[in-house]
Design an enzyme around this catalytic site. Structure first.
Site, PDB file in Angstrom:
ATOM      1  N   SER A  84       0.738  -1.439   0.109  1.00  0.00           N
ATOM      2  CA  SER A  84       0.147   0.192  -0.181  1.00  0.00           C
ATOM      3  C   SER A  84       0.743   1.543  -0.396  1.00  0.00           C
ATOM      4  CB  SER A  84      -0.979  -0.423   1.242  1.00  0.00           C
ATOM      5  OG  SER A  84      -0.035  -0.406   2.376  1.00  0.00           O
ATOM      6  N   PHE A  85       1.906   0.790   0.118  1.00  0.00           N
ATOM      7  CA  PHE A  85       3.420   2.436   0.313  1.00  0.00           C
ATOM      8  C   PHE A  85       3.524   2.559  -0.567  1.00  0.00           C
ATOM      9  CE2 PHE A  85       5.449  -1.754   0.848  1.00  0.00           C
ATOM     10  CZ  PHE A  85       6.421  -1.108  -0.055  1.00  0.00           C
ATOM     11  N   VAL A  88       9.603  -1.031  -4.164  1.00  0.00           N
ATOM     12  CA  VAL A  88      10.661  -1.400  -3.804  1.00  0.00           C
ATOM     13  C   VAL A  88      11.273  -1.694  -5.023  1.00  0.00           C
ATOM     14  CG1 VAL A  88      12.509  -1.753  -2.971  1.00  0.00           C
ATOM     15  CG2 VAL A  88      10.496  -1.395  -1.290  1.00  0.00           C
ATOM     16  N   ASP A 199       6.565  -2.247  13.485  1.00  0.00           N
ATOM     17  CA  ASP A 199       6.226  -3.156  12.461  1.00  0.00           C
ATOM     18  C   ASP A 199       7.325  -4.634  12.390  1.00  0.00           C
ATOM     19  OD1 ASP A 199       4.326  -4.976  10.014  1.00  0.00           O
ATOM     20  OD2 ASP A 199       5.409  -3.242   8.577  1.00  0.00           O
TER      21      ASP A 199
END
EC number: 2.7.11.1
Length: 410
Positions: A84-85, A88, A199
């Site tokens: 969702s971020f 990479v 996290d």
């Protein structure tokens, strides 16, 4: 303004003849970049269709303190993570041949990026390092932050899955190495910097498969916790969420990371998650099945609003019965010290590091299964050891490693 741009791969052929170009494409939405200069960071970046596989991203960094600015070129290679971020992707620096990971996240223009601010505070052998960063925009005028990070090829999650798929237990030396380095990273970010990761999970623990050095990554949820200031409780991935978070606590502490580390250790010993809940409530049920029903006092420590709530009365399951009978008792003991209902009763990360479970790592004769030396474990910095008692220091740093900490008068 720093000069930025992209070049087609063919025009850089002499520089990147050895670079592997993967067939996998990066999302098209990030292939339409405009120039964006960030005055504060003195690192600019990307122009044009630069992040498609095989394309070259050219950026200028440096220029501080009278130093000349330096041009760096990256070839985008493949996606290594998505969420969702953002994404990479793996890239290669064409000047040095070094492989890096570039984390690309959507940035709200109204705020500074907390992950970037956190990463700039960190410098530790067990924390992934930030090399530099740059901003980019799409045609929709969306702003993206790109964090250029050191690349580490594996994760503890994938290593663990490799063993469980083969119906094997992870060799205990690796369990010790990985857990020790996780705890060392936590001791540093909690004590040295005052940051809570929020996290901790096997997917966020990078590991070099040759040296077995572990690096904590993904500080997208990390925060400096200030006593008295509320925080969101919906944080941390489900299997690794501390019970106070499930209870909706907002004034939690860095001990939520300790709980998560205990869950990771248990998972490495078991070959599967210890608390595999399907929902928040189910997660709590899984925890109660092992730890038993929390006492009124324990509930008060987690969230005082729930002290009158009626829970089913379940007895704790003995820890030694949860793990395989050949599991070292020291491992079981450490799990039990990390997974306490009361946050203030959990071991600190530094207390965990000196636990007898890790004594084998302090033995100068211990080697990896292939005969190689262990990764660096005792190269402590003054910041890591501030406030540590002489007794703790004597347990922490074995005699053969004292030279690595010459700043200590031991």
């Amino acid at each position: 303004m720093a000069s930025v741009g992209t070049l087609p791969a063919s025009s850089m052929a002499t520089k990147q003849s050895n670079a592997s170009i993967c067939a996998e494409k990066l999302p098209e939405g990030i292939n339409e970049m405009k120039i964006k200069d960030d005055k504060e960071m003195e690192a600019a970046v990307v122009d044009g269709n630069g992040t498609e596989t095989g394309h070259i991203i050219v950026t200028t960094i440096g220029g501080k303190n009278g130093q000349p600015k330096q041009t760096i070129s990256y070839m985008a290679e493949r996606i290594v993570g998505q969420g969702s971020f953002g994404i990479v992707f793996q890239a290669k620096c064409l000047e040095t041949g070094e492989t890096v990971a570039i984390k690309k996240v959507l940035q709200d223009k109204r705020y500074k990026n907390r992950e970037l601010q956190t990463m700039r505070l960190l410098d530790h052998p067990n924390v992934v390092s930030l090399k530099h960063c740059f901003f980019s925009t799409t045609e929709k005028d969306e702003l993206y932050l790109n964090l250029v990070l050191e690349y580490v090829p594996e994760t503890v999650y994938r290593v663990s899955k490799h063993y469980s798929r083969a119906n094997q237990r992870m060799p205990i030396i690796y369990v010790k190495l990985y857990t020790y380095q996780i705890c060392r990273a936590l001791a540093y970010i909690h004590g040295g910097v005052g940051v809570c990761h929020r996290d901790i999970k096997p997917q966020n623990l990078l590991v070099n498969p040759h040296t077995h050095q572990v690096k904590l990554c993904d500080f997208g949820s990390a925060k400096v916790l200030v006593k008295g200031e509320p925080n969101i409780s919906y944080i941390c991935s489900r299997y690794y969420r501390a019970p106070e978070l499930i209870f909706g606590a907002t004034e939690y502490t860095t001990t939520i990371d300790i709980w998560s580390a205990g869950c990771v250790l248990a998972e490495l010993l078991l070959g599967q998650p210890l608390f595999p809940g399907e929902s928040g409530v189910d997660q709590l049920v899984e925890i109660i099945k092992v730890l038993g029903t929390p006492t009124r006092e324990e509930i008060k420590c987690m969230n005082p609003n729930y002290t009158e709530f009626k829970f089913p009365q379940i007895k704790a399951h003995p820890w030694h019965k949860i793990f395989h009978k050949r599991t070292p008792p020291e491992a079981v003991d450490l799990v039990s010290r990390l997974l306490q209902y009361s946050p203030n009763l959990r071991s600190t990360a530094m207390e965990a590091i000196v636990h007898p479970f890790f004594d084998e790592l302090r033995d100068p004769n211990t080697r990896l299964p292939n005969g190689r030396a262990l990764p660096p474990l005792f190269n402590f910095k003054p910041q890591e050891l501030k406030g540590a008692s002489l007794e703790l220091l004597s347990k922490l740093i074995p005699d053969h490693a004292r030279k690595q900490c010459s700043f200590l008068a031991l």
